[in-house]
Each structure stands twice: as structure tokens, then as C-alpha cells.
Design an enzyme around this catalytic site. Structure first.
Site, PDB file in Angstrom:
ATOM      1  N   LYS A   1      -6.248   3.456   8.352  1.00  0.00           N
ATOM      2  CA  LYS A   1      -5.294   4.390   7.755  1.00  0.00           C
ATOM      3  C   LYS A   1      -5.818   5.825   7.802  1.00  0.00           C
ATOM      4  O   LYS A   1      -5.077   6.770   8.092  1.00  0.00           O
ATOM      5  CB  LYS A   1      -4.986   3.983   6.310  1.00  0.00           C
ATOM      6  CG  LYS A   1      -4.152   2.716   6.168  1.00  0.00           C
ATOM      7  CD  LYS A   1      -3.924   2.393   4.692  1.00  0.00           C
ATOM      8  CE  LYS A   1      -2.934   1.254   4.503  1.00  0.00           C
ATOM      9  NZ  LYS A   1      -3.479  -0.051   4.898  1.00  0.00           N
TER      10      LYS A   1
ATOM     11  N   SER B   1       0.796  -1.233   0.000  1.00  0.00           N
ATOM     12  CA  SER B   1       0.000   0.000   0.000  1.00  0.00           C
ATOM     13  C   SER B   1       0.826   1.279   0.000  1.00  0.00           C
ATOM     14  O   SER B   1       0.283   2.359  -0.255  1.00  0.00           O
ATOM     15  CB  SER B   1      -0.957   0.012   1.197  1.00  0.00           C
ATOM     16  OG  SER B   1      -0.255  -0.024   2.417  1.00  0.00           O
TER      17      SER B   1
END
Length: 208
Positions: free
Chosen positions: A112, A69
Site C-alpha cells: 500500500k 482497510s
């Protein structure tokens, strides 16, 4: 995660530090390959991979880090270092990157984005395919952050650049170079919109 990138005169070495796993290292290699393919568009010396050493570092080296990511973040950090163009301090991003610059979906978006809000981030770039996951994010987080969705690095390069110039001082409109062409860019309905071409102002009639 924070990422740091430094570019120095050298022989083309790519150094990766910060206790990184194999997947994250591969993301860095993919990012550099994408940048090589876009060097001319970005105003970067096409021979940079022969003349420059690139050091990518993730602080807090005692903590193991892995996963795909961070690909888009690594890519933008290296472009920033190569072009000497700062990235906005209030901008965060997440997404796996391919060799051709496609941005693939990631997991853990809820966690996140909560972390981003806590450290003062105001805009988060996420993969287009993760847009459906925004419904799972806490309303407080959604209202505090601007979300920019994208499926390709090319489409968001100028979101992070300080080189964009505002158009007539109207809102968040900018004129930017995207894929070698001048475009008008603005934020609307949770995403950046790129106009097909920049409208030019007509010169006022002469009184002579």
C-alpha cells in the site's frame, strides 16, 4: 484506491457503487454510524441521515474490491462531503474502522505504501498497531513518506482538514477543534502530537 463521496438532498439513502464486496459495504455502514455519533462535534446536522442521501463510489468499477482497510478512508471522505471541507490531495490513509471510531490494523502495508509513493502521496495515516510493520518497508519509501499513526478517528480528523490554522507560522503547528475543544497539533517523530490545551499569547503591556 480512490474513493468519492457525494451528499445530496434526499431521504437518508446510502448508495455504494464500484463493484464492492460485502466487507467493504459494511465498512461504509460503520463509518456512517460513527459520523452520526460525532455529528455535533463535526458541525454536521444531526438529522443528516434523514435528510441527505450519501453516495460512495470507488472508480474503476470493472475491478472487484473488498476488505476492511478502506474504512477510515470512507469515513473521512463522507465527513469531507458533509462539511464541505476538502481533504489534502497528498494524504492517503488505511485502516479498519469500528462503530466507535477505533482504527484496527490491516495487512499489506508494504504494498500500500509503495503504491502511495508512486502516485505522489507525501503523508500516510496508518493504524497504530501497524507501526511495527514500518521496519519492513523499503527505506526509499520510508524516507519519501511521512507516517501518521493513530488508534482512533477522533485523533486524526484535523490532520485532513484545511480549517486548521497555523500557530504563529511555526513549522507544522496548528490550532484545531478536537472533540469540541481547541487543541494545538503538530507533527513530531513520525506522528501527530496533540497538546492538552492551546497556549495563549500574553497581550503586550500598554504604554498608556
Amino acid at each position: 484506491l480512490d474513493v468519492e463521496a457525494a451528499v445530496l438532498d434526499g431521504t437518508g439513502k446510502l448508495e455504494l457503487t464500484g463493484n464492492l464486496g460485502d466487507v467493504m459495504k459494511e465498512s461504509a455502514q460503520a463509518a456512517v454510524t460513527y459520523i452520526r455519533s460525532r455529528a455535533q462535534m463535526l458541525g454536521i446536522d444531526p438529522e443528516f441521515y434523514k435528510k441527505k442521501d450519501i453516495h460512495i463510489h470507488f472508480p474503476e468499477g470493472a475491478i472487484p474490491k473488498d476488505g476492511p482497510s478502506a474504512g477510515i478512508t470512507i469515513c473521512i471522505a463522507v465527513i469531507s462531503a458533509l462539511t464541505n471541507t476538502p481533504v489534502r490531495r497528498d494524504l492517503a490513509m488505511t485502516g479498519e474502522i469500528t462503530l466507535r471510531g477505533r482504527i484496527l490494523p490491516i495487512g499489506g502495508l508494504k504494498e500500500k505504501t509503495m503504491a502511495a509513493m508512486r502516485i505522489g502521496i507525501t503523508t500516510v495515516i496508518i493504524p497504530r498497531e501497524n507501526e511495527k510493520d514500518l521496519e519492513e518497508i523499503d527505506p526509499t519509501v520510508r524516507s519519501a513518506l511521512k507516517f501518521v499513526t493513530t488508534d482512533h478517528v477522533d485523533k486524526i480528523l484535523d490532520v485532513r482538514r484545511a480549517a486548521c490554522q497555523s500557530v504563529g507560522g511555526v513549522g507544522d503547528r496548528y490550532t484545531c477543534m478536537i472533540q469540541g475543544k481547541e487543541r494545538e497539533l503538530w507533527f513530531e517523530d513520525g506522528r501527530w502530537v496533540v497538546a492538552a490545551k492551546v497556549a495563549t499569547k500574553q497581550a503586550p503591556p500598554s504604554n498608556a
